[in-house]
Structure formats: structure tokens, C-alpha cells
Design an enzyme around this catalytic site. Structure first.
Site, PDB file in Angstrom:
ATOM      1  N   GLY A  68       0.832  -1.212   0.000  1.00 54.89           N
ATOM      2  CA  GLY A  68       0.000   0.000   0.000  1.00 54.89           C
ATOM      3  C   GLY A  68       0.859   1.251   0.000  1.00 54.89           C
TER       4      GLY A  68
ATOM      5  N   GLY B 245      -1.122   7.485   1.602  1.00 58.17           N
ATOM      6  CA  GLY B 245      -1.119   7.648   3.056  1.00 58.17           C
ATOM      7  C   GLY B 245       0.173   7.250   3.758  1.00 58.17           C
ATOM      8  CB  ILE B 246       0.589   5.252   6.845  1.00 57.76           C
ATOM      9  CG1 ILE B 246      -0.367   6.131   7.673  1.00 57.76           C
ATOM     10  CG2 ILE B 246       1.725   4.716   7.715  1.00 57.76           C
ATOM     11  CD1 ILE B 246      -1.275   5.350   8.622  1.00 57.76           C
TER      12      ILE B 246
ATOM     13  CE1 TYR C 194      -9.358  -1.026   9.320  1.00 53.88           C
ATOM     14  CE2 TYR C 194      -9.854  -0.041  11.445  1.00 53.88           C
ATOM     15  CZ  TYR C 194      -9.017  -0.169  10.355  1.00 53.88           C
ATOM     16  OH  TYR C 194      -7.823   0.546  10.300  1.00 53.88           O
TER      17      TYR C 194
HETATM   18  N1  LIG Z   1      -5.358   6.504   8.784  1.00 52.71           N
HETATM   19  C1  LIG Z   1      -5.610   6.139  10.028  1.00 52.71           C
HETATM   20  O1  LIG Z   1      -6.128   6.937  10.847  1.00 52.71           O
HETATM   21  C2  LIG Z   1      -5.273   4.751  10.486  1.00 52.71           C
HETATM   22  C3  LIG Z   1      -5.512   4.432  11.839  1.00 52.71           C
HETATM   23  C4  LIG Z   1      -5.220   3.139  12.263  1.00 52.71           C
HETATM   24  C5  LIG Z   1      -4.693   2.225  11.386  1.00 52.71           C
HETATM   25  N2  LIG Z   1      -4.481   2.555  10.079  1.00 52.71           N
HETATM   26  C6  LIG Z   1      -3.924   1.534   9.184  1.00 52.71           C
HETATM   27  O2  LIG Z   1      -2.905   2.099   8.398  1.00 52.71           O
HETATM   28  C7  LIG Z   1      -2.750   1.345   7.203  1.00 52.71           C
HETATM   29  C8  LIG Z   1      -2.513   2.292   6.040  1.00 52.71           C
HETATM   30  O3  LIG Z   1      -3.713   3.004   5.786  1.00 52.71           O
HETATM   31  P1  LIG Z   1      -3.761   4.560   5.403  1.00 52.71           P
HETATM   32  O4  LIG Z   1      -4.359   5.245   6.551  1.00 52.71           O
HETATM   33  O5  LIG Z   1      -2.460   5.001   4.874  1.00 52.71           O
HETATM   34  O6  LIG Z   1      -4.899   4.504   4.271  1.00 52.71           O
HETATM   35  P2  LIG Z   1      -4.865   4.713   2.682  1.00 52.71           P
HETATM   36  O7  LIG Z   1      -4.328   6.042   2.335  1.00 52.71           O
HETATM   37  O8  LIG Z   1      -6.252   4.383   2.250  1.00 52.71           O
HETATM   38  O9  LIG Z   1      -3.863   3.606   2.189  1.00 52.71           O
HETATM   39  C9  LIG Z   1      -4.217   2.257   2.148  1.00 52.71           C
HETATM   40  C10 LIG Z   1      -3.364   1.540   1.135  1.00 52.71           C
HETATM   41  O10 LIG Z   1      -3.773   0.151   1.104  1.00 52.71           O
HETATM   42  C11 LIG Z   1      -3.901  -0.201  -0.255  1.00 52.71           C
HETATM   43  N3  LIG Z   1      -4.806  -1.320  -0.484  1.00 52.71           N
HETATM   44  C12 LIG Z   1      -6.132  -1.378  -0.243  1.00 52.71           C
HETATM   45  N4  LIG Z   1      -6.620  -2.551  -0.684  1.00 52.71           N
HETATM   46  C13 LIG Z   1      -5.581  -3.239  -1.224  1.00 52.71           C
HETATM   47  C14 LIG Z   1      -5.446  -4.485  -1.849  1.00 52.71           C
HETATM   48  N5  LIG Z   1      -6.497  -5.288  -2.082  1.00 52.71           N
HETATM   49  N6  LIG Z   1      -4.224  -4.882  -2.257  1.00 52.71           N
HETATM   50  C15 LIG Z   1      -3.155  -4.075  -2.091  1.00 52.71           C
HETATM   51  N7  LIG Z   1      -3.219  -2.872  -1.530  1.00 52.71           N
HETATM   52  C16 LIG Z   1      -4.431  -2.458  -1.094  1.00 52.71           C
HETATM   53  C17 LIG Z   1      -4.431   1.056  -0.933  1.00 52.71           C
HETATM   54  O11 LIG Z   1      -4.306   0.938  -2.330  1.00 52.71           O
HETATM   55  P3  LIG Z   1      -5.315   1.720  -3.325  1.00 52.71           P
HETATM   56  O12 LIG Z   1      -4.856   3.133  -3.329  1.00 52.71           O
HETATM   57  O13 LIG Z   1      -5.147   1.014  -4.619  1.00 52.71           O
HETATM   58  O14 LIG Z   1      -6.690   1.561  -2.754  1.00 52.71           O
HETATM   59  C18 LIG Z   1      -3.540   2.093  -0.293  1.00 52.71           C
HETATM   60  O15 LIG Z   1      -2.298   2.109  -0.936  1.00 52.71           O
HETATM   61  C19 LIG Z   1      -3.998   0.469   7.093  1.00 52.71           C
HETATM   62  O16 LIG Z   1      -3.650  -0.866   7.384  1.00 52.71           O
HETATM   63  C20 LIG Z   1      -4.926   1.021   8.159  1.00 52.71           C
HETATM   64  O17 LIG Z   1      -5.784   0.041   8.697  1.00 52.71           O
HETATM   65  C21 LIG Z   1      -4.741   3.815   9.616  1.00 52.71           C
END
Ligand SMILES: NC(=O)c1ccc[n+]([C@@H]2O[C@H](COP(=O)([O-])OP(=O)(O)OC[C@H]3O[C@@H](n4cnc5c(N)ncnc54)[C@H](OP(=O)(O)O)[C@@H]3O)[C@@H](O)[C@H]2O)c1
Length: 328
Positions: free
Chosen positions: A20, A24-25, A180
Site C-alpha cells: 500500500g 497515506g502512511i 474492521y
Molecule cells: N489513517 C488512520 O487513521 C489509520 C488508523 C489506524 C490504522 N491505520 C492503518 O494504516 C494502514 C494504512 O492506511 P492509510 O491510513 O495510509 O490509508 P490509505 O491512504 O487508504 O492507504 C491504504 C493503502 O492500502 C492499499 N490497499 C487497499 N486494498 C488493497 C489491496 N487489495 N491490495 C493491495 N493494496 C491495497 C491502498 O491501495 P489503493 O490506493 O489502490 O486503494 C492504499 O495504498 C492500514 O492498514 C490502516 O488500517 C490507519
């Protein structure tokens, strides 16, 4: 925040995979590791987007050693193809950052028939990790970082549990937050069980909660423009942080020397926990969710996951040929 010496560590000669990494992160993690000299594989579901984001990193870090490879965690054949391609071209791996994730999705299924959130967030990463494990061991010291969430404890009022005999919501009503929470508890237990299995190998597995971070993760809960524009000042006052801040816990878990002394631990940025005394987070933090300490559950989840991803019959999901790297 990560102490500066960790963010100045020289990572030349170290190889990292960030799932991913186009958003984001994951994007900020990949950029920072590249800045420190690591060779980074951006594992992205959408290769074109991955390439565009790799170019953005190169614009900022001209010497960045990056490659983009396709990885769809919702399709086990894609996970096999990714791992085959990576292992064909590289014989080392020092950091596996299992970061990709989806949150509060409408009810759905992955290509292999798994419920979407457990399928993408946990089972896809489980298979990926297993396929790369020998190379991680060979490359030790190495780390596996599972990006979990404080929602493994309680997501919008729903306590995190794993229902082993109904992982995919076939016999209970589907709720996006319950699913989730289950998937994020699975991330934490996966790291914990992995740490046990990897004892003495020099590979350390841990899980993290990155904080409440302004990313695209909210897309199934609130339109991005509301989060990023209309509500941003209020959400920021409520504790939402920017991606750079939200990447600190992942970087600490991946790079800080003392993390090797805490295999299986959970590292948390500020969060919302059932026990409010935990809200300030901790590196590491003892989760208030009793299931996060259930060793038998961790082992049973490990066994079930192995069975579901077909590791006993790996050939059933084997990709016909290794995927080509999408960019370099
Ligand atoms: N943001 C928060 O507040 C928060 C809090 C707690 C935990 N987290 C965790 O942090 C992690 C990163 O999330 P983020 O906040 O950076 O969100 P994000 O910006 O939505 O990034 C998520 C990433 O996961 C990828 N992804 C989704 N489905 C996928 C699949 N089937 N195969 C491969 N890649 C896939 C997305 O790709 P696409 O762009 O193609 O969809 C994107 O690159 C997640 O595991 C989330 O649960 C985030």
C-alpha cells in the site's frame, strides 16, 4: 516522534517492501526508507499509481532506489505472483511493512471468497509473509511490521473479537466496523504468533497503531473532500494528524534497535481505547483487549489462516508465472 538518530540511520544495503505504498502512511514510509538509503519495493494494487508515486519520491530523493510491483492482497494468485517475482529478482529482505488496508467497507468478498476486510487486511498479508519468510530469515536481522489499529480494541463502540468459525460473516449480520476490528485484531495476533515462531531467528515481528491519520482510509466512511477540507480544522483539533506524524510509529517499529527486545509487541501512537489510561499510547503498549493476549487464539488463527490461504496445497494458488516488476 521518532528520535532523529533513527531517521538518520544509514539503510544502504537494506531491502524493504511496503504494501500500500501509493497512499497515506505507506507512501510516507516508503519515501523515508528510501531517503535513508534503503532499496524499497512499492507493493501496489494499482501499478500506474505506484509508478506516479515513485516518481514523486524520486523528485524529492533523486538517488532513491525504488521499484514498483503489483500486489493485490484481495487475490491470492496476485500475492503468489508478487512473491515469485520479488524472489526471482532479489535474494534478501530486511523490512516487510504490511501496511495496506481497507476500513469499514460495504460487505464484499475477495477473489478467493474471503470477506473483504479480513481477506485484504489479514489473509493477504499472512500469505505474503509466509512466502517471504525464508528470505527474511536469511537476511536477519530483519523485521516484519504489521500496521494494525487501536480499533483492534474497539471500533466505533464495537469490541474487537475474532470469530474463528465465522470469520467471513456467513452466519452473523455483517457490520463494517465489527469486521474492521476483527481484521485489525488479526494483524496484532499475527505479529504476536509470528514472533513466537521466529524466536531465535533474528527476525522480529511487531504490530503498530499509527494514530488517527489524514489519509484515504476513511473513503468508505466519509467523502475525502469532507475530511480534507470541510471538516479538517475540526478533525485536526480532535486529534487527526498528518501522514508524516502518522508514519512515526511504523518507522520506529521498523528501525529502532530496542524493538528487537520486544518481539510480538504492539506499538501505539495516541488512540482511543476502552481503558482511557491507554489513550496516550506507548512504544510498546499493552493492549487493553483481552483477546490480544490470548495465545491459543493467536495459534488457532495462525492455523486457520494457513489453511485458508492454501499453504498445505500451495500449488492450487500458484501463479502461472512470476509477475514482471512494473517499474524501476
Ligand atoms: N489513517 C488512520 O487513521 C489509520 C488508523 C489506524 C490504522 N491505520 C492503518 O494504516 C494502514 C494504512 O492506511 P492509510 O491510513 O495510509 O490509508 P490509505 O491512504 O487508504 O492507504 C491504504 C493503502 O492500502 C492499499 N490497499 C487497499 N486494498 C488493497 C489491496 N487489495 N491490495 C493491495 N493494496 C491495497 C491502498 O491501495 P489503493 O490506493 O489502490 O486503494 C492504499 O495504498 C492500514 O492498514 C490502516 O488500517 C490507519
Amino acid at each position: 516522534m521518532c528520535p532523529p538518530d533513527i531517521l538518520n540511520q544509514d539503510l544502504h544495503g537494506r531491502r524493504a517492501i511496503v504494501t500500500g505504498a501509493n497512499s497515506g502512511i505507506g507512501f510516507v514510509t516508503a519515501k523515508q526508507l528510501a531517503k535513508q538509503g534503503a532499496s524499497v519495493t512499492l507493493a501496489c494494487r494499482n501499478e500506474a499509481e505506484g509508478r506516479a508515486r515513485a516518481d514523486e519520491i524520486r523528485a524529492e530523493v533523486p538517488n532513491a532506489d525504488l521499484e514498483v510491483r503489483k500486489l493485490d492482497l484481495g487475490d491470492l494468485s496476485s500475492v503468489h505472483a508478487f512473491a515469485n517475482g520479488y524472489l526471482r529478482d532479489h535474494d534478501s529482505l530486511h523490512l516487510l511493512i504490511n501496511n495496506a488496508g481497507v476500513m469499514n467497507t460495504p460487505q464484499g468478498k475477495t477473489v478467493d471468497g474471503f470477506e473483504t476486510q479480513i481477506g485484504v487486511n489479514h489473509l493477504g498479508h499472512f500469505l505474503l509473509t509466509e512466502l517471504l519468510l525464508d528470505t527474511l530469515k536469511k537476511s536477519a536481522p530483519a523485521r516484519v511490521v504489521a500496521v494494525s489499529s487501536c480499533y483492534h480494541d474497539k471500533a466505533m463502540g464495537r469490541e474487537g473479537v475474532i470469530v474463528l468459525d465465522d470469520l467471513h460473516f456467513e452466519n452473523r449480520k455483517y457490520e463494517g466496523w465489527v469486521s474492521y476490528a476483527q481484521s485489525k485484531l488479526a494483524n496484532l495476533l499475527h505479529a504476536k504468533q509470528l514472533a513466537k515462531r521466529l524466536e531465535g531467528t533474528g527476525v522480529t515481528a511487531v504490530s503498530v497503531h499509527p494514530g488517527w491519520v489524514r489519509t484515504q482510509l476513511m473513503r468508505h466512511t466519509m467523502p475525502g473532500w469532507i475530511q480534507d477540507y470541510v471538516m479538517r480544522p475540526i478533525l485536526s483539533m480532535m486529534g487527526m494528524v498528518e501522514p508524516w506524524e502518522g508514519t512515526q510509529t511504523t518507522l520506529y517499529a521498523a528501525l529502532a534497535p530496542d524493538v528487537a527486545d520486544h518481539p510480538g509487541a504492539y506499538y501505539s501512537q495516541t488512540g482511543t481505547y476502552r481503558d482511557k489510561s491507554k489513550n496516550a499510547g506507548g512504544w510498546p503498549l499493552e493492549s487493553p483487549n483481552p483477546h490480544a493476549h490470548d495465545d491459543e487464539m493467536a495459534q488457532r488463527l495462525d492455523e486457520l489462516s494457513r489453511q485458508l490461504v492454501g499453504l498445505e496445497a500451495a500449488s492450487a494458488h500458484q501463479a502461472p508465472e512470476a509477475a514482471q516488476p512494473a517499474g524501476s
